[in-house]
Design an enzyme around this catalytic site. Structure first.
Site: not given
Ligand code: SIN
Length: 548
Positions: A130, A251, A300, A361, A396
């Protein structure tokens, strides 16, 4: 800047009933359930109180997964590096070190408890990537239903343990303290029947808060309706240190459901971009190209800011996520929840673009704790999103949140052994205060517009004045909605106060009038306490541990 004076307790009502245990855990997500199980391993009796049903918190909505250095190609050092980079100079190095070194064992223990993670062809845990991770290290379950699977396994284990009493539909109101100022329990409002109904007192020399985040401060959030920051507000009223509330993560890819959509919105996990999906602007151009070396998998805050900028330039309310290249099989196997969420809204991501926009988020700040989850009040502990352990800094890293809840819940219970001193709570006599739930929507509008993704001195001064005005509108009959609204108002007040003080742009805190990061001046945590007279007293605290 006008800042509202805040009450030191929610209610002065006498508790109508009392319950006792060795340990009280407030909240039933990954952190609360883990703390309860761990306390039982040490032979403690546990009262687990939760605001709705035991499986209703944020954990079950987590899609992407849980990050840990589980593969041989990876290491805690690399996980540490990625976490520090994402945290933009504000992570406490020692807390991150705890997270990444204890993380892999904590995940294995979760598997022993019964959580079933997805595996690859060789039977090893399947790992994906991610935003901000330079390695594949995200373990997932049910494709994109990781939180639901973890919640299922932990709830099953808790329900089997007769030493854990669960009280559902129980809102924690205020902390009870003894004459030495140590926590000795909480007052609760229970919507139950029989003996445990109305306002009561749950007594124990250890109170572990695991109440999650406060997404409901904003109009659009990925958080469920229960995320009203009850643990942060309760701790603030009790005089505990609250840190870093200005760092609210938006997010980047939340499904855009139209201009009037409110409350919990469907998340489109970063893992979809981890599998190859890309963001497009309204003219179909790849949005992240040339903006960051990791492009769509940049941290993010970088992606959310790039989307917001492009939306402003183009005057559009959303951008597009293109996941068509993943193909029908990948969508079905890896992202069944998101696929279903899209299709029920008439979008087929196998053939269609998904409209997405940033929405609230996660919050990196919260109740300030040490490395053992201890808050600044003896006997009070916090873990998971309610806590500010220092692992997230200013932003985060994806999928570190479930891991933080797991790791620090385990540590708290280890620390408890040395800490417990049981005494009777004192009568508390501070001023109480309750706001009507009718102010919730106007308050969210203020927070969205003036203290959301983009902030400035003017917008924050205006937000503070509006909050002070709304805070003077009390006079309500106690109800869960009113108590929650009061909590949201208190949190909003601290958030705006911090955001106004921090004159720089860093991670998820974005000041239009101070667009640069300023390490010389602002590489500090902002820590606030509520004084006896209801005013906020804020100090600066250096980041802990060595930093890059
Ligand atoms: C996501 O699945 O994009 C969220 C994961 C997260 O907030 O750590």
């Amino acid at each position: 800047m006008t800042t509202a004076r805040l009450p030191r307790r929610l209610t002065a009502a006498e508790p109508g009933w009392t319950a006792r245990a060795d340990v009280i855990v407030v909240g039933s997500g990954i952190a609360g359930l883990t703390a309860a199980l761990r306390a039982r391993h040490l032979g403690r009796t546990v009262l687990l109180v939760t605001k709705a049903t035991v499986d209703a918190g944020s954990t079950r909505w987590a899609q992407g997964g849980i990050a840990a250095a589980l593969s041989e190609e990876d290491s805690p050092e690399e996980h540490l590096h990625d976490t520090l980079v994402a945290g933009v100079g504000l992570c406490d190095d020692d807390a991150v070190r705890v997270l990444v070194t204890e993380g892999p064992d904590a995940v294995r223990e979760l598997i022993d408890i019964g959580a079933r993670f997805d595996v690859d062809d060789s039977g090893a845990i399947a790992l994906t990537r991610e935003g901000g991770h330079l390695r594949d290290r995200i373990a997932h379950a049910g494709g994109d239903a990781t939180g639901a699977e973890i919640s299922r396994a932990l709830v099953a284990a808790v329900q089997l343990d007769l030493g854990i009493e669960i009280i559902e539909n129980a809102l924690a109101l205020d902390l009870l303290v003894d004459d030495a100022g140590a926590a000795q329990g909480v007052t609760l409002h229970v919507m139950g029947s029989g003996q445990r109904d109305g306002i009561g007192a749950a007594l124990a020399p250890a109170v572990i808060l695991a109440t999650g985040g406060f997404g409901q401060v904003f109009g659009q959030t990925t958080n469920p309706y229960v995320s009203t920051g009850d643990g942060v507000a309760l701790s603030l009223r009790a005089g505990a240190d609250i840190a870093d509330l200005e760092f609210v993560q938006f997010h980047p890819t939340v499904m855009w459901l139209g201009p009037l959509a409110q409350g919990q919105q469907p998340l489109v996990s970063e893992a979809v971009r981890g599998e190859g999906a890309i963001l497009l602007d309204s003219s179909g151009k790849p949005l992240m190209r040339g903006l960051h070396p990791l492009e769509d998998l940049a941290p993010r805050d970088v992606v959310a800011k790039a989307i917001m900028r492009r939306m402003r330039e183009e005057g559009t309310p959303h951008v597009w996520l293109d996941g068509r290249m993943l193909g029908a099989d990948t969508w079905l196997q890896r992202f069944p929840t998101i696929l279903e969420n899209c299709r029920t809204r008439g979008i087929d991501p196998v053939t269609d673009l998904i409209p997405v926009a940033p929405a609230q988020h996660y919050v990196s700040g919260g109740v300030r704790t040490d490395l053992w989850g201890r808050a600044s009040i003896r006997g009070l502990y916090a873990c998971g999103e309610v806590a500010c352990t220092g692992v997230h800094g200013a932003n985060r890293l994806a999928s570190n949140s479930l891991l933080e809840g797991l790791v620090f819940a385990r540590r708290i219970v280890t620390a408890l052994d040395d800490d417990l001193v049981e005494r009777e709570p004192e009568e508390s006599d501070g001023p109480d205060g309750l706001l009507t739930h009718a102010i919730r929507r106007p308050m969210q509008q203020v927070m969205d517009v003036e203290a959301g993704v983009l902030r400035s001195a003017d917008s924050l001064a205006s937000a503070a004045a509006s909050l002070a005005h709304l805070g003077a509108s009390g006079g309500s009959r106690p109800s869960t909605e009113d108590w929650e609204t009061t909590n949201l108002h208190q949190i909003s007040t601290v958030l705006v106060h911090h955001a106004a003080i921090r004159e720089e742009t860093r991670g998820s805190h974005w000041r239009e009038d101070f667009p640069e990061r300023d390490d010389a001046r602002w590489r500090v945590h902002l820590v606030t306490r509520l004084s006896e007279d209801g005013t906020l007293v804020t100090r600066e605290e250096p980041v802990r541990g060595a930093q890059e």
